[in-house]
Design an enzyme around this catalytic site. Structure first.
Site, PDB file in Angstrom:
ATOM      1  N   CYS A  12      -8.387  31.270 -38.586  1.00 32.43           N
ATOM      2  CA  CYS A  12      -9.530  32.029 -38.068  1.00 32.43           C
ATOM      3  C   CYS A  12     -10.697  31.091 -37.760  1.00 32.43           C
ATOM      4  O   CYS A  12     -11.260  30.476 -38.660  1.00 32.43           O
ATOM      5  CB  CYS A  12      -9.897  33.082 -39.114  1.00 32.43           C
ATOM      6  SG  CYS A  12     -11.582  33.674 -39.099  1.00 32.43           S
ATOM      7  N   CYS A  32     -14.110  31.781 -39.334  1.00 31.97           N
ATOM      8  CA  CYS A  32     -14.085  31.495 -40.776  1.00 31.97           C
ATOM      9  C   CYS A  32     -14.442  30.034 -41.043  1.00 31.97           C
ATOM     10  O   CYS A  32     -15.102  29.712 -42.023  1.00 31.97           O
ATOM     11  CB  CYS A  32     -12.697  31.777 -41.358  1.00 31.97           C
ATOM     12  SG  CYS A  32     -12.211  33.511 -41.249  1.00 31.97           S
TER      13      CYS A  32
END
Ligand SMILES: [Zn+2]
Length: 157
Positions: free
Chosen positions: A76, A79
């Site tokens: 991600c 993230c």
């Protein structure tokens, strides 16, 4: 940062003598001194990567400090942007909150149980319960404001 955990608390190494000391979950905000050299020990000033659901449950249920949970996954992109911001938050606030990371690929049961639909998601747990949640990447200042607001709401209840 690798912080060992057992059923009673976090195991941290003394910065002065290296002695391992346990910080009991119920007393994470208290001043604790090294059992060997009496150096003051702080709760971890870095995010703690969790590797088991049992560790998560024990910490959240018993921590005397708010627990900030970052649900993330290695694939991600956003993230990865949150990670250094969370490090800043943890470094600025030792003794005020515990910052942990939950890899939702590794601990998928936690992601499912908490109904995490998108990552990154940040959640604040206090007194054993989730008190606030927000999705999306944000800078350290906004994360701190989010946690402060969540803790305030908790106190007013
Ligand atoms: Zn020591």
């Amino acid at each position: 940062m690798t912080v060992d955990m057992d059923d009673r608390g976090l195991i941290v190494s003394c910065p002065s003598c290296g002695q391992k000391n346990r910080l009991a979950y119920e007393r994470l905000g208290d001043e604790v001194r090294c059992g060997k050299c009496k150096q003051t020990l702080q709760s971890p000033a870095e995010p703690i990567e969790l590797h088991s659901t049992a560790d998560f449950d024990r910490l959240v249920a018993r921590s005397s400090l708010p627990v900030v949970v970052d649900y993330w996954a290695p694939w991600c992109g956003p993230c990865r942007m949150v990670a250094p911001e969370l490090k800043k938050v943890a470094a600025r606030q030792p003794g005020k909150m515990i910052v942990v990371k939950v890899n939702t690929d590794e601990l998928s049961d936690l992601g499912q149980r908490h109904n995490i639909r998108s990552i990154p998601t940040l959640a604040v747990f206090a007194g054993g319960k989730e008190v606030a949640r927000t999705a999306g990447a944000r800078p350290a200042d906004q994360i701190e404001a989010f946690v402060a607001q969540a803790s305030l709401v908790q106190q007013q209840r």
